[in-house]
Design an enzyme around this catalytic site. Structure first.
Site, PDB file in Angstrom:
ATOM      1  CG  HIS A 519      -1.758   1.161   1.456  1.00  0.00           C
ATOM      2  ND1 HIS A 519      -3.097   1.217   1.147  1.00  0.00           N
ATOM      3  CD2 HIS A 519      -1.453   2.379   1.973  1.00  0.00           C
ATOM      4  CE1 HIS A 519      -3.576   2.402   1.458  1.00  0.00           C
ATOM      5  NE2 HIS A 519      -2.589   3.137   1.968  1.00  0.00           N
ATOM      6  CD  GLU A 520       1.753   3.610   3.710  1.00  0.00           C
ATOM      7  OE1 GLU A 520       1.914   4.649   3.034  1.00  0.00           O
ATOM      8  OE2 GLU A 520       0.774   3.448   4.471  1.00  0.00           O
ATOM      9  CG  HIS A 523       0.086   5.972  -0.608  1.00  0.00           C
ATOM     10  ND1 HIS A 523      -1.029   6.519  -1.198  1.00  0.00           N
ATOM     11  CD2 HIS A 523      -0.314   5.488   0.592  1.00  0.00           C
ATOM     12  CE1 HIS A 523      -2.062   6.360  -0.375  1.00  0.00           C
ATOM     13  NE2 HIS A 523      -1.664   5.736   0.708  1.00  0.00           N
ATOM     14  CD  GLU A 580      -4.893   6.542   1.511  1.00  0.00           C
ATOM     15  OE1 GLU A 580      -4.541   5.363   1.730  1.00  0.00           O
ATOM     16  OE2 GLU A 580      -4.153   7.517   1.755  1.00  0.00           O
ATOM     17  CG  ASP A 584      -6.736   0.189   0.163  1.00  0.00           C
ATOM     18  OD1 ASP A 584      -5.733   0.233   0.910  1.00  0.00           O
ATOM     19  OD2 ASP A 584      -7.832   0.699   0.463  1.00  0.00           O
TER      20      ASP A 584
HETATM   21 ZN    ZN Z   1      -2.658   5.156   2.385  1.00  0.00          ZN
END
Ligand code: ZN
Length: 682
Positions: A519-520, A523, A580, A584
């Site tokens: 997830h990070e 980003h 986000e 995900d």
């Molecule tokens: Zn996030």
């Protein structure tokens, strides 16, 4: 002044509000042997229709949200456990007679001062009286501006919001960056929406403002008039605000302006004089993220009665400090900010509130004691190897992308190779030795910690960025990606079950912390992150065609989430949550592929009756299990870039073929989409 945070983090809403369930002992947990709560499932639900409820339905049915919480679930529980760990440290050091100026003395006495309610209640609002007198003495709007500029240590003056951080286009240098501010409600629409819940919030807000005035001796009728005028003023100011989804554009947010030009464009604000009063006469350029807001402020200030501006300062002063004053102030603030806005019925125990305050004020002092006791080198090493595994997978995936040109891939891969991994806690701790902490002066302690913070921040302006610095404290149950540093950061607080356990099987760890890592990492390449290069500079490194393809692909994700609803047809905002949702989707994709490289990922050995793949998805869904109060959900839909938990599970899985295979998802089921319609970005 308001400080504005700018990172993309894993989970937002509970950070500010979560507190915890009652528990009496703080003993170390026994070694864990069960890593998946099978009893929490609801097997009457088809996994292909609603996987979140299939994995968590039993738990949702039997779980009651504790009275002092806005919600309950994995994040909240871990936060709760971390707070108990913090408590054991705080109680120990508060008792010890540590040497003056040591970390133990500072943390211990800070905590003791916050727990000393007898002294705090006796003082009433004494600690802010001198400041109230200063506001009372102001006579012109220019005085008001001067006051705001001078009170940069957060004592008041919320018309100017700013942070000090990397210049997006020259990320090695820190700048001061001003953003829209001046509103007390969560975002602009709260001032104009006419639905019943929003109207109730406005009514409660007026009552709250009036209550704070009344508590400082203003008669009831005048207090009410002042409160109504403040709401009207903020309503006018709100028109100049950008909506939360419109703030996700780093190019539009980047406006580097000469102070001389700003002063000419907004003569009433007189930026030169304002910055001089802030002791920033050496600064000749600033960044202004939303100049439109300051234009509106510039035209409104001279036309607004000075008495109203002063009332707004008074409200801000009391509101910012209410939780440091006697019981009735703290209760009034809680009743509006927590009970009305987020539906939280009861105030958490005092020790929880003070533990948060210590974390906030002396985070890396407390953090040192915390990691010494609760974080191991072994966990750090294991975590680093997981991050490295996912990085390898991401590299392969970028190389194979069918929609990206080789020259764009080259830059993307360079960025991927260079991202910085921060795990557990900082290599170098912040020094708080200039903060005098006294056992009998809670308000003063908080104030001195704030002053320390602002001294530290202001010293950074126009100086090189310290890339080793952290934006979260070690006990935090969260993680973040910071594109200007090209880094991903995992505090010790999240490196625990259910995200991670050194004794858990790979399916659980990859579905949990593996997904968080993915997830990070994603980003750094989401709708915002992709606009920054390997050095953290906002710079367009995409070919026109690749950028267009990215836009088309992500528009499908926007549309997918726009269609989701909660609470009687309240739609998610697909644009606000895009970053986000991409993270995900990327997170589950990268974590799954990395899991498939492990021994368990390649086997067919069942645990608890589930195949390794099924267990991976179930572990993932259980990490996101949460039950949240309707009020908190409503604020979240309006302001939180994260989708509600149910869609953080069902949303990405709808687009993920290996999930279909693992659970036999078929046409006609709710999570099914034909392959061509499945969103695939990274
Ligand atoms: Zn996030």
């Amino acid at each position: 002044m308001r400080h504005i945070q700018q990172f993309s983090c894993l989970s937002l809403s509970l950070l500010t509000l979560a507190a915890c369930q009652q528990r009496s002992d703080t003993s170390e947990p026994a070694r864990r042997t069960v890593f998946f709560d099978k009893a929490g499932m609801d097997t009457t639900i088809s996994p292909g229709n609603d996987f979140f409820s299939y994995a968590n339905g039993g738990w949702v049915r039997k779980t009651k949200i504790p009275g002092d919480q806005t919600g309950w679930g994995s994040f909240y529980q871990l936060y709760d456990e971390n707070q108990l760990k913090t408590k054991s440290i705080l109680e120990e050091v508060a008792k010890a007679d540590a040497k003056a100026g040591t970390v133990e003395q500072q943390v211990g006495d800070f905590y003791a001062s916050g727990m000393d309610t007898a002294t705090i209640n006796k003082l009433g609002y004494e600690p802010i009286k001198a400041e109230l007198a200063r506001i009372a003495a102001l006579t012109t709007y220019k005085d008001v501006l001067n006051y705001m500029a001078a009170s940069k240590s957060n004592r008041g003056g919320a018309f100017f919001g700013f942070y000090i951080g990397a210049d997006d286009r020259q990320s090695s240098i820190n700048r001061i960056n001003f953003g829209q501010s001046g509103l007390s409600l969560p975002e602009k629409e709260y001032y104009t929406k006419t639905d019943e819940p929003t109207r109730k919030i406005r009514t409660a807000f007026v009552a709250y403002v009036a209550k704070l005035f009344a508590l400082t001796g203003v008669d009831t009728a005048s207090a009410r008039t002042k409160a109504e005028a403040i709401l009207a003023f903020e309503t006018a100011l709100a028109r100049s605000h950008k909506a939360p989804a419109d703030l996700r554009d780093p190019v539009a947010n980047y406006n580097k302006l000469a102070v001389a030009d700003l002063t000419r464009q907004m003569p009433n604000l007189n930026w030169r004089a304002f910055l001089n009063t802030m002791e920033l006469s050496r600064i000749d350029t600033v960044l202004v993220a939303q100049p439109g807001y300051y234009q509106a402020l510039d035209s409104m200030l001279p036309k607004t009665p000075v008495s109203l501006l002063k009332d707004r300062l008074v409200f801000d002063l009391i509101d910012n400090n209410a939780s440091l004053l006697s019981r009735e102030f703290e209760q009034a603030r809680f009743d509006f900010n927590n009970k009305t806005l987020y539906g939280q019925p009861q105030m958490p125990d005092r020790w929880k509130r003070i533990a948060n305050r210590v974390d906030d004020a002396l985070g890396e002092a407390l953090g040192q004691l915390w990691v010494k006791k609760y974080f191991t080198a072994e966990a750090k090493e294991r975590m680093l190897s997981l991050v490295n595994n996912l990085q390898v997978v991401y590299r392969e995936r970028i190389q194979k992308l069918d929609w990206m040109a080789p020259e764009t891939k080259e830059v993307a891969l360079d960025k991927l190779d260079k991202f910085v991994k921060k795990i557990g806690y900082p290599d170098k701790w912040k020094d708080y030795s200039d903060v005098a902490v006294k056992r009998d002066d809670y308000f003063g302690n908080v104030q001195r910690a704030r002053e320390h913070y602002y001294r530290e921040e202001f010293a950074k302006i126009n100086q090189p960025v310290d890339r080793a610095e952290w934006g979260m404290t070690p006990p935090t149950v969260n993680a973040y990606a910071n594109p200007t540093n090209n880094e991903i950061v995992f505090p010790a607080g999240i490196l625990q079950f259910p995200f991670f356990d050194k004794d858990a099987d790979d399916a659980i760890n990859y579905g949990g912390i593996g997904m968080v890592i993915g997830h990070e990492m994603t980003h750094l390449f989401d709708d915002q992150g992709r606009q920054y290069d390997a050095s953290g500079n906002l710079r367009d490194w995409w070919t026109k065609q690749d950028a267009e393809r990215f836009e088309t692909k992500t528009q499908a994700v926007v549309n997918q989430y726009n269609a989701y609803t909660v609470l009687d047809n309240l739609h998610l905002n697909g644009r606000l949550t895009l970053g986000e949702n991409l993270a995900d989707l990327g997170g589950i994709t990268l974590a799954y592929q990395a899991f498939k490289l492990t021994k368990q990922g390649q086997s067919n050995d069942k645990i608890d009756g589930f195949t390794p793949d099924q267990r991976f998805f179930l572990g993932f869904a259980q990490v996101w299990r949460v039950k949240i109060r309707d009020e908190a959900e409503r604020v979240g839909i309006a302001t939180d870039p994260h989708s509600p938990a149910k869609f953080r599970v069902n949303g990405p899985l709808t687009n993920f073929a290996p999930f279909y295979t693992a659970f036999g998802v078929k046409p006609g089921q709710k999570l099914y989409k034909p392959e061509v319609q499945q969103a695939r970005v990274w």
